[in-house]
Design a protein around this motif. Structure first.
Motif, mmCIF file in Angstrom:
data_model
loop_
_atom_site.group_PDB
_atom_site.id
_atom_site.type_symbol
_atom_site.label_atom_id
_atom_site.label_comp_id
_atom_site.label_asym_id
_atom_site.label_seq_id
_atom_site.Cartn_x
_atom_site.Cartn_y
_atom_site.Cartn_z
ATOM 1 N N VAL A 1 0.834 -1.210 0.000
ATOM 2 C CA VAL A 1 0.000 0.000 0.000
ATOM 3 C C VAL A 1 0.868 1.259 0.000
ATOM 4 O O VAL A 1 0.594 2.228 -0.721
ATOM 5 N N LEU A 2 1.932 1.262 0.807
ATOM 6 C CA LEU A 2 2.834 2.414 0.843
ATOM 7 C C LEU A 2 3.514 2.625 -0.506
ATOM 8 O O LEU A 2 3.703 3.768 -0.953
ATOM 9 N N SER A 3 3.868 1.524 -1.171
ATOM 10 C CA SER A 3 4.471 1.648 -2.504
ATOM 11 C C SER A 3 3.497 2.280 -3.478
ATOM 12 O O SER A 3 3.863 3.157 -4.280
ATOM 13 N N LEU A 4 2.237 1.883 -3.422
ATOM 14 C CA LEU A 4 1.221 2.457 -4.308
ATOM 15 C C LEU A 4 0.956 3.923 -3.981
ATOM 16 O O LEU A 4 0.713 4.737 -4.878
ATOM 17 N N LEU A 5 1.024 4.276 -2.710
ATOM 18 C CA LEU A 5 0.859 5.681 -2.334
ATOM 19 C C LEU A 5 2.002 6.531 -2.887
ATOM 20 O O LEU A 5 1.791 7.661 -3.349
ATOM 21 N N CYS A 6 3.220 5.994 -2.843
ATOM 22 C CA CYS A 6 4.367 6.709 -3.429
ATOM 23 C C CYS A 6 4.186 6.873 -4.933
ATOM 24 O O CYS A 6 4.513 7.926 -5.494
ATOM 25 N N TRP A 7 3.659 5.834 -5.584
ATOM 26 C CA TRP A 7 3.377 5.948 -7.022
ATOM 27 C C TRP A 7 2.377 7.065 -7.277
ATOM 28 O O TRP A 7 2.546 7.880 -8.196
ATOM 29 N N LEU A 8 1.304 7.105 -6.481
ATOM 30 C CA LEU A 8 0.262 8.112 -6.677
ATOM 31 C C LEU A 8 0.818 9.518 -6.474
ATOM 32 O O LEU A 8 0.552 10.436 -7.276
ATOM 33 N N LEU A 9 1.595 9.715 -5.407
ATOM 34 C CA LEU A 9 2.204 11.020 -5.161
ATOM 35 C C LEU A 9 3.135 11.417 -6.302
ATOM 36 O O LEU A 9 3.141 12.574 -6.745
ATOM 37 N N TYR B 1 13.006 11.607 -7.662
ATOM 38 C CA TYR B 1 13.899 10.496 -7.337
ATOM 39 C C TYR B 1 13.537 9.872 -5.990
ATOM 40 O O TYR B 1 13.569 8.644 -5.828
ATOM 41 N N THR B 2 13.217 10.703 -5.010
ATOM 42 C CA THR B 2 12.875 10.189 -3.675
ATOM 43 C C THR B 2 11.638 9.304 -3.730
ATOM 44 O O THR B 2 11.611 8.200 -3.169
ATOM 45 N N LEU B 3 10.601 9.772 -4.430
ATOM 46 C CA LEU B 3 9.371 8.982 -4.526
ATOM 47 C C LEU B 3 9.594 7.712 -5.343
ATOM 48 O O LEU B 3 9.032 6.654 -5.028
ATOM 49 N N ASP B 4 10.408 7.796 -6.396
ATOM 50 C CA ASP B 4 10.724 6.599 -7.185
ATOM 51 C C ASP B 4 11.410 5.546 -6.321
ATOM 52 O O ASP B 4 11.048 4.353 -6.350
ATOM 53 N N ILE B 5 12.410 5.976 -5.565
ATOM 54 C CA ILE B 5 13.174 5.033 -4.740
ATOM 55 C C ILE B 5 12.303 4.455 -3.626
ATOM 56 O O ILE B 5 12.373 3.257 -3.330
ATOM 57 N N LEU B 6 11.470 5.296 -3.014
ATOM 58 C CA LEU B 6 10.572 4.787 -1.976
ATOM 59 C C LEU B 6 9.573 3.791 -2.552
ATOM 60 O O LEU B 6 9.267 2.761 -1.920
ATOM 61 N N GLN B 7 9.055 4.089 -3.733
ATOM 62 C CA GLN B 7 8.113 3.175 -4.381
ATOM 63 C C GLN B 7 8.751 1.807 -4.605
ATOM 64 O O GLN B 7 8.161 0.771 -4.261
ATOM 65 N N ILE B 8 9.958 1.788 -5.140
ATOM 66 C CA ILE B 8 10.653 0.520 -5.388
ATOM 67 C C ILE B 8 11.059 -0.142 -4.064
ATOM 68 O O ILE B 8 10.958 -1.366 -3.901
ATOM 69 N N GLY B 9 11.507 0.669 -3.102
ATOM 70 C CA GLY B 9 11.936 0.120 -1.815
ATOM 71 C C GLY B 9 10.803 -0.575 -1.084
ATOM 72 O O GLY B 9 10.979 -1.707 -0.577
ATOM 73 N N PHE B 10 9.625 0.051 -1.015
ATOM 74 C CA PHE B 10 8.486 -0.590 -0.353
ATOM 75 C C PHE B 10 8.035 -1.831 -1.129
ATOM 76 O O PHE B 10 7.613 -2.828 -0.519
ATOM 77 N N ALA B 11 8.115 -1.776 -2.467
ATOM 78 C CA ALA B 11 7.735 -2.947 -3.267
ATOM 79 C C ALA B 11 8.685 -4.113 -2.998
ATOM 80 O O ALA B 11 8.252 -5.273 -2.881
ATOM 81 N N LEU B 12 9.988 -3.825 -2.885
ATOM 82 C CA LEU B 12 10.959 -4.885 -2.579
ATOM 83 C C LEU B 12 10.725 -5.452 -1.181
ATOM 84 O O LEU B 12 10.870 -6.662 -0.959
ATOM 85 N N ALA B 13 10.370 -4.572 -0.234
ATOM 86 C CA ALA B 13 10.081 -5.061 1.115
ATOM 87 C C ALA B 13 8.869 -5.981 1.106
ATOM 88 O O ALA B 13 8.854 -7.018 1.791
ATOM 89 N N TYR B 14 7.863 -5.611 0.321
ATOM 90 C CA TYR B 14 6.669 -6.465 0.175
ATOM 91 C C TYR B 14 7.053 -7.825 -0.399
ATOM 92 O O TYR B 14 6.629 -8.878 0.106
ATOM 93 N N VAL B 15 7.881 -7.832 -1.458
ATOM 94 C CA VAL B 15 8.327 -9.088 -2.075
ATOM 95 C C VAL B 15 9.124 -9.924 -1.076
ATOM 96 O O VAL B 15 8.920 -11.146 -0.952
ATOM 97 N N PHE B 16 10.031 -9.276 -0.365
ATOM 98 C CA PHE B 16 10.870 -9.985 0.608
ATOM 99 C C PHE B 16 10.013 -10.651 1.681
ATOM 100 O O PHE B 16 10.229 -11.820 2.032
ATOM 101 N N LEU B 17 9.021 -9.922 2.208
ATOM 102 C CA LEU B 17 8.185 -10.476 3.275
ATOM 103 C C LEU B 17 7.343 -11.644 2.773
ATOM 104 O O LEU B 17 7.157 -12.639 3.495
#
Length: 284
Positions: A137-145, A163-179
């Motif tokens: 959800v946080l990754s999608l919120l970063c995408w929306l912003l 750049y900050t929003l791009d990196i956060l979007q990918i970072g939260f997505a990777l955390a989701y995948v990892f979990l």
């Protein structure tokens, strides 16, 4: 209250008459033309700063072909979430077999969230699953912003923001995948990643690459020419920086405004003359 435009004495509430009680000047009519010109100068300078912001917004969206491509790459990631993101085994906390954006929304809108939350907290796998969903959800919120704030991408802090929003979007997505990948088998949920997740990660990376390419090559911002009293605003600012007396600036403004007015009158005369000739030709 205001001050007298001539002697600059502060006027009280009791000084309601048209004439200043200190110097006798007509408060409303004294040097009225110059005061109107000063107000016009301030308004045109403010318009210039507003126009610069408008020009940056336009450049962010339609400034070049690269800007159009960036809009496309920014939109693509959200399409992936409508594909299956996760697969679940039967009986996994009552979750549907295939989970995508619509499926997750339907599940949480039709489920007793209080009971689901309590059941999730009671199981280690449940807490990990909720953390994974939160990261998604946080990754999608970063995408929306990121998509909403594209109109500010040509502003001074646009590069850092994107750049900050791009990196956060990918970072939260990777955390989701990892979990999800390391979610141990348990009583709460057995979840496996599907094509939507991998496509979302890939398109999020494409979005970041699109931003990098656009900022590296740059977008030319075409500023609309603004004037202050008929003088191009860049020249007006330069005259002020050089310390040109206000009287000389005002005289130059009147000269240029008069020239512009005369040019408009000549164009109107030419148009009127051309219209008369066409009518005479038709009537002849």
């Amino acid at each position: 209250m205001a001050s007298c435009p001539k002697c600059e004495h502060h006027l009280k509430l009791t000084d309601w008459k048209q004439k200043c009680p200190y110097c006798g000047a007509n408060v409303f009519l004294y040097n009225l033309q110059e005061r109107l010109m000063q107000d016009a100068d301030k308004a045109e300078v403010q318009h210039y700063y507003y126009q610069k912001k408008v020009d940056r917004v336009k450049a962010s969206y339609i400034g070049s072909k690269r800007a159009y491509v960036r809009i496309l790459t920014a939109l693509l990631p959200v399409a992936a979430v409508f594909l299956p993101l996760m697969l679940t085994e039967p009986g996994s906390a009552g979750l549907p077999k295939k989970l995508d954006a619509i499926g997750l929304y339907t599940f949480f809108s039709e489920t007793d969230l209080g009971a689901f939350w309590e059941a999730a907290k009671a199981e280690p796998t449940g807490r990990l699953f909720l953390a994974a969903i939160a990261c998604l959800v946080l990754s999608l919120l970063c995408w929306l912003l990121h998509f909403v704030l594209l109109f500010l991408s040509c502003s001074p802090k646009g590069r850092v923001r994107n750049y900050t929003l791009d990196i956060l979007q990918i970072g939260f997505a990777l955390a989701y995948v990892f979990l999800i990948l390391f979610l141990p088998a348990g009583a709460f949920a057995a979840v496996f990643l599907d094509i939507g997740t991998w496509l979302y990660l890939f398109l999020s990376a494409v979005n970041l690459i699109g931003d990098i390419l656009v900022f590296r090559q740059g977008i030319e911002i075409r500023h609309k020419q603004c004037y202050v009293g008929g003088i191009p605003i860049e020249e007006y600012f330069e005259m002020q920086e050089k310390g040109v007396p206000p009287e000389e600036i005002r005289a130059e403004q009147y000269r240029r405004l008069t020239a512009l007015q005369e040019e408009k009158e000549r164009e109107l005369d030419r148009e009127t003359s051309g219209t008369h000739k066409k009518e005479a030709h038709r009537n002849g």
